[in-house]
Design a protein around this motif. Structure first.
Motif, PDB file in Angstrom:
ATOM      1  N   ARG A  94       0.824  -1.204   0.000  1.00  0.00           N
ATOM      2  CA  ARG A  94       0.000   0.000   0.000  1.00  0.00           C
ATOM      3  C   ARG A  94       0.864   1.263   0.000  1.00  0.00           C
ATOM      4  O   ARG A  94       0.555   2.248  -0.676  1.00  0.00           O
ATOM      5  CB  ARG A  94      -0.925  -0.006   1.216  1.00  0.00           C
ATOM      6  CG  ARG A  94      -1.944  -1.133   1.237  1.00  0.00           C
ATOM      7  CD  ARG A  94      -2.904  -1.029   0.063  1.00  0.00           C
ATOM      8  NE  ARG A  94      -3.650   0.221   0.090  1.00  0.00           N
ATOM      9  CZ  ARG A  94      -4.542   0.581  -0.841  1.00  0.00           C
ATOM     10  NH1 ARG A  94      -4.765  -0.229  -1.869  1.00  0.00           N
ATOM     11  NH2 ARG A  94      -5.181   1.716  -0.763  1.00  0.00           N
ATOM     12  N   LEU A  95       1.959   1.232   0.745  1.00  0.00           N
ATOM     13  CA  LEU A  95       2.872   2.379   0.752  1.00  0.00           C
ATOM     14  C   LEU A  95       3.506   2.573  -0.617  1.00  0.00           C
ATOM     15  O   LEU A  95       3.700   3.719  -1.074  1.00  0.00           O
ATOM     16  CB  LEU A  95       3.970   2.171   1.803  1.00  0.00           C
ATOM     17  CG  LEU A  95       3.545   2.323   3.267  1.00  0.00           C
ATOM     18  CD1 LEU A  95       4.700   1.956   4.201  1.00  0.00           C
ATOM     19  CD2 LEU A  95       3.074   3.753   3.543  1.00  0.00           C
ATOM     20  N   ALA A  96       3.821   1.473  -1.304  1.00  0.00           N
ATOM     21  CA  ALA A  96       4.393   1.569  -2.645  1.00  0.00           C
ATOM     22  C   ALA A  96       3.395   2.181  -3.622  1.00  0.00           C
ATOM     23  O   ALA A  96       3.761   3.014  -4.465  1.00  0.00           O
ATOM     24  CB  ALA A  96       4.831   0.185  -3.125  1.00  0.00           C
ATOM     25  N   LEU A  97       2.138   1.785  -3.517  1.00  0.00           N
ATOM     26  CA  LEU A  97       1.104   2.379  -4.368  1.00  0.00           C
ATOM     27  C   LEU A  97       0.972   3.872  -4.104  1.00  0.00           C
ATOM     28  O   LEU A  97       0.872   4.681  -5.033  1.00  0.00           O
ATOM     29  CB  LEU A  97      -0.238   1.676  -4.118  1.00  0.00           C
ATOM     30  CG  LEU A  97      -0.519   0.392  -4.903  1.00  0.00           C
ATOM     31  CD1 LEU A  97      -1.880  -0.157  -4.506  1.00  0.00           C
ATOM     32  CD2 LEU A  97      -0.465   0.648  -6.400  1.00  0.00           C
ATOM     33  N   TRP A  98       0.960   4.234  -2.827  1.00  0.00           N
ATOM     34  CA  TRP A  98       0.854   5.650  -2.457  1.00  0.00           C
ATOM     35  C   TRP A  98       2.031   6.449  -3.008  1.00  0.00           C
ATOM     36  O   TRP A  98       1.857   7.549  -3.537  1.00  0.00           O
ATOM     37  CB  TRP A  98       0.798   5.772  -0.932  1.00  0.00           C
ATOM     38  CG  TRP A  98       0.935   7.184  -0.449  1.00  0.00           C
ATOM     39  CD1 TRP A  98      -0.028   8.136  -0.419  1.00  0.00           C
ATOM     40  CD2 TRP A  98       2.131   7.796   0.064  1.00  0.00           C
ATOM     41  NE1 TRP A  98       0.477   9.312   0.082  1.00  0.00           N
ATOM     42  CE2 TRP A  98       1.798   9.144   0.381  1.00  0.00           C
ATOM     43  CE3 TRP A  98       3.428   7.344   0.283  1.00  0.00           C
ATOM     44  CZ2 TRP A  98       2.736  10.027   0.913  1.00  0.00           C
ATOM     45  CZ3 TRP A  98       4.362   8.232   0.814  1.00  0.00           C
ATOM     46  CH2 TRP A  98       4.012   9.541   1.118  1.00  0.00           C
ATOM     47  N   TRP A  99       3.238   5.884  -2.900  1.00  0.00           N
ATOM     48  CA  TRP A  99       4.428   6.569  -3.401  1.00  0.00           C
ATOM     49  C   TRP A  99       4.383   6.716  -4.932  1.00  0.00           C
ATOM     50  O   TRP A  99       4.781   7.736  -5.466  1.00  0.00           O
ATOM     51  CB  TRP A  99       5.664   5.791  -2.990  1.00  0.00           C
ATOM     52  CG  TRP A  99       6.961   6.434  -3.400  1.00  0.00           C
ATOM     53  CD1 TRP A  99       7.715   6.133  -4.495  1.00  0.00           C
ATOM     54  CD2 TRP A  99       7.625   7.513  -2.746  1.00  0.00           C
ATOM     55  NE1 TRP A  99       8.820   6.940  -4.564  1.00  0.00           N
ATOM     56  CE2 TRP A  99       8.791   7.804  -3.486  1.00  0.00           C
ATOM     57  CE3 TRP A  99       7.360   8.246  -1.591  1.00  0.00           C
ATOM     58  CZ2 TRP A  99       9.684   8.797  -3.127  1.00  0.00           C
ATOM     59  CZ3 TRP A  99       8.252   9.240  -1.228  1.00  0.00           C
ATOM     60  CH2 TRP A  99       9.389   9.507  -1.983  1.00  0.00           C
ATOM     61  N   ASP A 100       3.855   5.690  -5.605  1.00  0.00           N
ATOM     62  CA  ASP A 100       3.730   5.734  -7.050  1.00  0.00           C
ATOM     63  C   ASP A 100       2.782   6.829  -7.488  1.00  0.00           C
ATOM     64  O   ASP A 100       3.090   7.630  -8.387  1.00  0.00           O
ATOM     65  CB  ASP A 100       3.268   4.373  -7.563  1.00  0.00           C
ATOM     66  CG  ASP A 100       3.541   4.174  -9.049  1.00  0.00           C
ATOM     67  OD1 ASP A 100       2.929   4.888  -9.857  1.00  0.00           O
ATOM     68  OD2 ASP A 100       4.375   3.327  -9.401  1.00  0.00           O
ATOM     69  N   TYR A 101       1.615   6.899  -6.855  1.00  0.00           N
ATOM     70  CA  TYR A 101       0.630   7.938  -7.206  1.00  0.00           C
ATOM     71  C   TYR A 101       1.166   9.333  -6.873  1.00  0.00           C
ATOM     72  O   TYR A 101       0.960  10.281  -7.634  1.00  0.00           O
ATOM     73  CB  TYR A 101      -0.669   7.689  -6.437  1.00  0.00           C
ATOM     74  CG  TYR A 101      -1.392   6.439  -6.867  1.00  0.00           C
ATOM     75  CD1 TYR A 101      -1.317   5.967  -8.186  1.00  0.00           C
ATOM     76  CD2 TYR A 101      -2.150   5.691  -5.960  1.00  0.00           C
ATOM     77  CE1 TYR A 101      -1.973   4.816  -8.572  1.00  0.00           C
ATOM     78  CE2 TYR A 101      -2.807   4.537  -6.342  1.00  0.00           C
ATOM     79  CZ  TYR A 101      -2.712   4.106  -7.650  1.00  0.00           C
ATOM     80  OH  TYR A 101      -3.352   2.964  -8.051  1.00  0.00           O
ATOM     81  N   LYS A 102       1.856   9.445  -5.765  1.00  0.00           N
ATOM     82  CA  LYS A 102       2.403  10.741  -5.375  1.00  0.00           C
ATOM     83  C   LYS A 102       3.450  11.206  -6.369  1.00  0.00           C
ATOM     84  O   LYS A 102       3.498  12.396  -6.739  1.00  0.00           O
ATOM     85  CB  LYS A 102       3.021  10.622  -3.981  1.00  0.00           C
ATOM     86  CG  LYS A 102       3.662  11.910  -3.492  1.00  0.00           C
ATOM     87  CD  LYS A 102       4.330  11.727  -2.141  1.00  0.00           C
ATOM     88  CE  LYS A 102       5.042  13.004  -1.707  1.00  0.00           C
ATOM     89  NZ  LYS A 102       5.749  12.827  -0.412  1.00  0.00           N
ATOM     90  N   SER A 103       4.303  10.294  -6.833  1.00  0.00           N
ATOM     91  CA  SER A 103       5.360  10.651  -7.780  1.00  0.00           C
ATOM     92  C   SER A 103       4.777  11.065  -9.128  1.00  0.00           C
ATOM     93  O   SER A 103       5.281  11.982  -9.783  1.00  0.00           O
ATOM     94  CB  SER A 103       6.329   9.479  -7.965  1.00  0.00           C
ATOM     95  OG  SER A 103       6.920   9.120  -6.740  1.00  0.00           O
ATOM     96  N   ARG A 104       3.701  10.398  -9.544  1.00  0.00           N
ATOM     97  CA  ARG A 104       3.077  10.748 -10.833  1.00  0.00           C
ATOM     98  C   ARG A 104       2.353  12.083 -10.758  1.00  0.00           C
ATOM     99  O   ARG A 104       2.252  12.803 -11.763  1.00  0.00           O
ATOM    100  CB  ARG A 104       2.096   9.660 -11.246  1.00  0.00           C
ATOM    101  CG  ARG A 104       2.750   8.335 -11.601  1.00  0.00           C
ATOM    102  CD  ARG A 104       1.715   7.318 -12.030  1.00  0.00           C
ATOM    103  NE  ARG A 104       2.333   6.016 -12.333  1.00  0.00           N
ATOM    104  CZ  ARG A 104       1.649   4.970 -12.746  1.00  0.00           C
ATOM    105  NH1 ARG A 104       0.314   5.053 -12.915  1.00  0.00           N
ATOM    106  NH2 ARG A 104       2.281   3.835 -12.997  1.00  0.00           N
ATOM    107  N   ALA A 105       1.854  12.429  -9.583  1.00  0.00           N
ATOM    108  CA  ALA A 105       1.101  13.672  -9.438  1.00  0.00           C
ATOM    109  C   ALA A 105       2.003  14.900  -9.445  1.00  0.00           C
ATOM    110  O   ALA A 105       1.555  16.014  -9.689  1.00  0.00           O
ATOM    111  CB  ALA A 105       0.290  13.640  -8.146  1.00  0.00           C
ATOM    112  N   GLN A 106       3.279  14.691  -9.159  1.00  0.00           N
ATOM    113  CA  GLN A 106       4.210  15.830  -9.105  1.00  0.00           C
ATOM    114  C   GLN A 106       4.610  16.292 -10.505  1.00  0.00           C
ATOM    115  O   GLN A 106       4.617  15.558 -11.439  1.00  0.00           O
ATOM    116  CB  GLN A 106       5.459  15.433  -8.317  1.00  0.00           C
ATOM    117  CG  GLN A 106       5.181  15.198  -6.840  1.00  0.00           C
ATOM    118  CD  GLN A 106       6.433  14.759  -6.076  1.00  0.00           C
ATOM    119  OE1 GLN A 106       7.478  14.472  -6.670  1.00  0.00           O
ATOM    120  NE2 GLN A 106       6.338  14.717  -4.752  1.00  0.00           N
TER     121      GLN A 106
END
Length: 213
Positions: A201-213
């Motif tokens: 779940r943390l990996a998914l969150w980090w992935d979405y956060k990186s794409r949003a930047q």
């Protein structure tokens, strides 16, 4: 441009057919020495093909989230660990219930584990891949990884040669760690699954956060 690309791909077909024929002939040759060698040969080729097509690399799985924010390989590693854990835990628990010795490589964990991980991690980042990634890129013709493979073999041979000294002076004092003995089978099994789920779940969150930047 498209026509030249298509021509180049067609020109590679004879090389592919020659390579396939060589693999088949060598597999037949191995079958004379023992059928198990042929099975290993086929499995090795299939594993290498899947590895190359998937671009699977443990170093990239840890490196990519930091460099690019992509966690797809990291999540794939988590899923692979979870599947393997369920399978091996079932085998070990069945042996435990039957009164047999629990199978598996239950080894001491200590300073040598941490130190070895750090050294291996530094080497993997500098060479651009772990063992599987290095072998895959060598097959693709990357000269840098060919150099890394040579020193990988040399370092492994040196480590094997001096392993007796390390075992006697460092590893011997460490304690073997088997989580079911420390926490119980239920807590160890479901605790690991919960930890892997949290990491996923943390990996998914980090992935979405990186794409949003």
């Amino acid at each position: 441009m498209k026509e030249s690309t298509i021509t180049r791909r067609k020109n590679q077909l004879p090389y592919a057919m020659a390579l396939l024929l060589t693999l088949v002939i060598f597999g037949i040759y191995l079958s004379r020495a023992g059928k198990i060698l042929t099975v290993r040969w086929i499995f090795g080729i299939a594993f290498g093909f899947v590895l190359q097509r998937s671009r699977f690399c443990f170093t990239a799985a840890v490196r990519d989230p930091i460099l690019t924010g992509n966690t797809s390989l990291f999540r794939a590693v988590i899923i692979a660990i979870a599947v393997a854990m369920v399978g091996f835990s079932s085998i070990q628990f069945a042996a435990h219930l039957s009164g047999y010795p629990v199978p598996g490589m239950i080894k001491p964990a200590g300073v040598h584990t941490l130190l070895g991980g750090i050294i291996f991690g530094i080497g993997a980042v500098l060479s651009g891949g772990c063992a599987s990634g290095t072998l895959m890129r060598v097959g693709e013709g990357h000269l840098l990884n060919l150099i890394a493979l040579v020193f990988f073999i040399a370092g492994s041979a040196a480590g094997a040669y001096h392993f007796g000294w390390f075992k006697e002076h460092i590893i011997k004092s460490a304690r073997p760690v088997f989580l079911p003995d420390l926490m119980g089978w239920g807590a160890a099994f479901f605790g690991q699954l919960a930890l892997l789920f949290i990491l996923y779940r943390l990996a998914l969150w980090w992935d979405y956060k990186s794409r949003a930047q």
